[in-house]
Design an enzyme around this catalytic site. Structure first.
Site, PDB file in Angstrom:
ATOM      1  N   SER B  10     -21.308  90.928 -27.971  1.00 62.78           N
ATOM      2  CA  SER B  10     -20.683  92.185 -28.367  1.00 62.78           C
ATOM      3  C   SER B  10     -20.644  93.133 -27.176  1.00 62.78           C
ATOM      4  O   SER B  10     -19.831  92.961 -26.276  1.00 62.78           O
ATOM      5  CB  SER B  10     -21.323  92.793 -29.608  1.00 62.78           C
ATOM      6  OG  SER B  10     -22.596  93.332 -29.368  1.00 62.78           O
ATOM      7  N   HIS B  37     -17.554  90.834 -31.013  1.00 68.89           N
ATOM      8  CA  HIS B  37     -17.397  91.934 -31.966  1.00 68.89           C
ATOM      9  C   HIS B  37     -16.283  92.831 -31.466  1.00 68.89           C
ATOM     10  O   HIS B  37     -16.247  93.212 -30.301  1.00 68.89           O
ATOM     11  CB  HIS B  37     -18.696  92.752 -32.076  1.00 68.89           C
ATOM     12  CG  HIS B  37     -19.788  92.010 -32.784  1.00 68.89           C
ATOM     13  ND1 HIS B  37     -21.082  92.469 -32.788  1.00 68.89           N
ATOM     14  CD2 HIS B  37     -19.787  90.869 -33.498  1.00 68.89           C
ATOM     15  CE1 HIS B  37     -21.836  91.626 -33.490  1.00 68.89           C
ATOM     16  NE2 HIS B  37     -21.065  90.643 -33.929  1.00 68.89           N
ATOM     17  N   ASP B 130     -26.759  89.927 -34.545  1.00 69.35           N
ATOM     18  CA  ASP B 130     -25.817  88.934 -35.044  1.00 69.35           C
ATOM     19  C   ASP B 130     -25.888  87.716 -34.126  1.00 69.35           C
ATOM     20  O   ASP B 130     -25.846  87.845 -32.914  1.00 69.35           O
ATOM     21  CB  ASP B 130     -24.396  89.525 -35.066  1.00 69.35           C
ATOM     22  CG  ASP B 130     -23.422  88.654 -35.832  1.00 69.35           C
ATOM     23  OD1 ASP B 130     -22.204  88.790 -35.588  1.00 69.35           O
ATOM     24  OD2 ASP B 130     -23.851  87.844 -36.674  1.00 69.35           O
TER      25      ASP B 130
END
Lengths: 234, 190
Positions: B10, B37, B130
């Site tokens: 991300s 992301h 994540d």
């Protein structure tokens, strides 16, 4: 599955095929989709600019929202129609396989925390009115205005199994087809094709397409990016 | 099919991905799937920006697409990317996982099931956890797991959390990961 003491897929299959109530319960749990009002605002903007003006030429406008889930999309379309003076001669058929979602959609009650995002979406979709005029707040919920809820028919419908039930000027089915394999996508798109009047519009989700249907040549593109098509064949 | 590579990142991901993948030649035979992301209404075409800098073909993942070698598939904004057992791609509009859609965990878990020991999972720079669970699942299915060395990452949280699961086999800097991938390529070229 734990609830019913089912531990493998063969057992699950057997239960699904024999027990109707279990099947219903399974569908409720497995088919919940996530949605928001004016999701993908550019799609609604494209509807405002390219589809609604043409819908205005019909005396009665029949719209099918297939896979309406908990109703956010339905009320968004209702608002769009209102703002373009088309709501009073429209009927929206909002269908879904999930009876629980339909119940929630019918109630039109949503959590107040979501309204900020929805307002933002609404504005980006070209909305120039006051979004808050479309609902009433009450503690941590809002309820969609009563006037938006007339002219909407909520009904269960199974896209994979049920037949066509009317002829529409606009069918919207967004982010539902991605959950079906190619064969079923073709079957459902054929169902939509049959359910559209000539020059009727079809709106799909922004990663969906007519790629997997044998009817792809019978549609023209109104907006390629926003996946809005027009039925030209017949 | 040979090994399949899945990458999650991300914050700082664009730079990390570019650095990592730029040296990979365009006939690198293994498919690469990436979840970075990204904002819901992502105007920047991440795919275009990456394509300008990389030799391999870059494209946004499409549903039902069959995995091909020498292609980098990027998860689209606001959809989860899944790898199916028949090596086709699926997209899902389900709820956020780890506050994200696309979610790294979703890709990693489905790819682990589908590719098992043929899978290589890589966690790069990022600001949340994540992918940590996904790394665990990859390892449990016999795949290879790599995390970017947190001290070399723009944001070390994501690789840290993956490492904390105890399931990361190699902790490497970006150049180290590139070497690892290139050594696979050289080996296959014989």
């Amino acid at each position: 599955m734990n609830e019913h003491k089912i531990y493998d897929i063969e057992e699950l299959k057997a239960q699904l095929l024999s027990d109707e109530e279990f099947f219903e319960q399974f569908i409720q749990n497995a088919s919940v989709t996530v949605t928001e009002m004016f999701r993908d605002p550019m799609f609604y903007k494209a509807l405002r600019e390219k589809v609604l003006p043409r819908l205005g030429t019909y005396p009665i406008i029949k719209i099918w929202l297939a896979g309406c889930a908990t109703g956010e999309e339905v009320y968004s379309i209702a608002i769009l129609l209102k703002e373009h003076g088309l709501f009073d001669r429209s009927i929206i058929y909002a269908t879904d396989i999930n009876q629980n979602s339909l119940r929630i959609a019918k109630e039109g009650i949503y959590h107040i925390d979501k309204m900020k995002d929805y307002t933002y979406n609404y504005i980006r979709s070209g909305g120039e009115g006051s979004f808050s005029s479309y609902y009433k707040a009450n503690f941590d919920s809002v309820i969609m205005d009563k006037s938006l809820r007339k002219n909407i028919v909520f009904s269960p419908h199974n896209l994979a199994a049920d037949k066509s039930f009317n002829e529409f000027q606009l069918i919207i089915c967004r982010n539902v087809l991605i959950y079906f394999n190619q064969n079923l996508q073709n079957k459902i798109l054929n169902l939509f094709y049959e359910s559209l009047c000539t020059f009727g519009f079809l709106g799909l989700g922004n990663k969906e397409s007519l790629l997997f249907t044998d009817k792809k040549k019978m549609f023209g593109e109104i907006d390629r990016k926003e996946r809005i098509f027009i039925k030209t064949g017949d | 099919m040979e090994k399949i590579i899945v990458i999650g990142c991300s914050k700082g991901g664009f730079t990390a991905l570019t650095q990592l993948l730029q040296p990979i030649p365009k006939d690198f035979p293994n498919p690469i799937l990436v979840v970075q992301h990204r904002q819901k209404y992502d105007k920047t075409s991440l795919e275009e920006l990456l394509q300008h800098r990389l030799q391999l073909k870059v494209k946004q993942a499409d549903e039902k697409e069959k995995l091909e070698g020498s292609v980098i598939y990027i998860a689209p904004p606001d959809y989860h990317l899944l790898l199916e057992g028949d090596y086709t791609l699926s997209l899902s509009s389900d709820q956020l996982v780890n506050y994200s859609r696309p979610s790294i965990d979703v890709l990693f878990e489905t790819a682990a099931e589908a590719a098992k020991e043929k899978l290589i999972g890589i966690i790069l720079t990022g600001a949340n956890g994540d992918g940590a669970f996904g790394i665990k699942i990859i390892r449990m299915n016999g795949g290879t797991t790599i995390a970017q060395d947190p001290s070399s990452a723009e944001c070390g949280i994501m690789p840290e959390m993956a490492i904390k699961t105890g399931n990361v086999q190699k902790i490497l800097t970006i150049p180290g990961i590139t070497s690892f991938l290139l050594s696979m390529y050289d080996k296959n070229k014989g």
